[in-house]
Design a protein around this motif. Structure first.
Motif, short mmCIF file in Angstrom:
data_model
loop_
_atom_site.label_atom_id
_atom_site.label_comp_id
_atom_site.label_asym_id
_atom_site.label_seq_id
_atom_site.Cartn_x
_atom_site.Cartn_y
_atom_site.Cartn_z
N GLY A 1 0.79 -1.22 0.00
CA GLY A 1 0.00 0.00 0.00
C GLY A 1 0.83 1.27 0.00
O GLY A 1 1.85 1.38 -0.69
N ASP A 2 0.38 2.25 0.80
CA ASP A 2 1.05 3.55 0.83
C ASP A 2 2.50 3.44 1.31
O ASP A 2 3.37 4.18 0.83
N ASP A 3 2.76 2.54 2.25
CA ASP A 3 4.13 2.38 2.75
C ASP A 3 5.08 1.96 1.63
O ASP A 3 6.20 2.46 1.52
N ARG B 1 5.51 4.99 -0.86
CA ARG B 1 6.30 6.09 -0.30
C ARG B 1 7.78 5.74 -0.22
O ARG B 1 8.64 6.60 -0.47
#
Length: 233
Positions: free
Chosen positions: A145-147, A150
């Protein structure tokens, strides 16, 4: 055994009428040769045309404008960075380290191209391979996901911008592409009464090297990925 030069290849490509037959790959290969010349910090379409033995305007039959040409050259260099990685996919840390080092080495070899990474997105196969490569590595680290996204963006930003800056700095100062150079140029001269910490750490600051700091940034992202994956487990 002799090796054909770019001018020799241009002559071989020249048909009886005197016109030079160009294609994208020939232009890109010659652009890389030009960028590898010591002291070259920018690509001149006029000089590129001269090396090809063609009118510079002929280049624009294959590339819409100079930006499009630089995108193609940068994409070729990025693709070579990915291809230089030898670690197996399960060794995701080593793969990211190798990608970072090969990017720095190739940007240093072609500084006039590498510096474009600060401002250009290529959307080409080389860049797409690099993005897929880093996403896969961070996925194997246990991120999602976002982790995952990023950490990919953080590493890509660090590697591209730092490698471009190091390559440009070395080229402008006339240092060898494979040389390690100081991060700060010369000692820091500061009044210890006003800048006590600079005075205290002046020797350590002067000892910093560009490659060491570049790789330290890569390790910081890798360690962040490890911590994040453990926290999410």
């Amino acid at each position: 055994m002799t090796t054909a030069t770019s001018s020799d290849r241009s002559k071989e490509q020249r048909p009886p009428g005197g016109r030079v037959r160009l294609d994208r790959q020939t232009i890109i290969a010659t652009g890389l040769e030009l960028a590898a010349q010591p002291g070259t910090t920018s690509i001149s379409v006029r000089e590129l045309g001269a090396r090809l033995g063609a009118d510079p305007t002929a280049i624009y039959r294959h590339f819409r404008n100079k930006e499009h040409l630089m995108q193609a050259l940068l994409d070729e260099v990025i693709g070579r960075s990915v291809a230089a990685v030898t670690a197996s996919p399960e060794h995701w840390r080593d793969r990211l380290r190798q990608l970072a080092e090969s990017t720095l080495d190739l940007f240093a070899a072609y500084p006039a191209i590498g510096v474009e990474a600060i401002v250009l997105t290529t959307h080409g196969p080389g860049e797409l391979d690099a993005i897929e490569f880093m996403l896969d590595a961070f996925s194997r680290a246990g991120l999602s996901g976002d982790d995952l996204v990023r950490h990919y963006a953080l590493l890509a930003s660090h590697v591209l911008s730092s490698a471009a800056g190091i390559a440009r700095g070395r080229s402008e100062r006339g240092w060898n592409a494979d040389a390690t150079s100081p991060w700060l140029e010369g000692p820091i001269l500061a009044d210890p009464r006003t800048y006590p910490l600079i005075s205290s750490f002046g020797a350590q600051l002067s000892a910093l090297e560009d490659r060491e700091l570049f790789l330290l940034g890569v390790e910081a992202v890798i360690q962040s990925a490890e911590r994040t994956a453990r926290a999410d487990a």
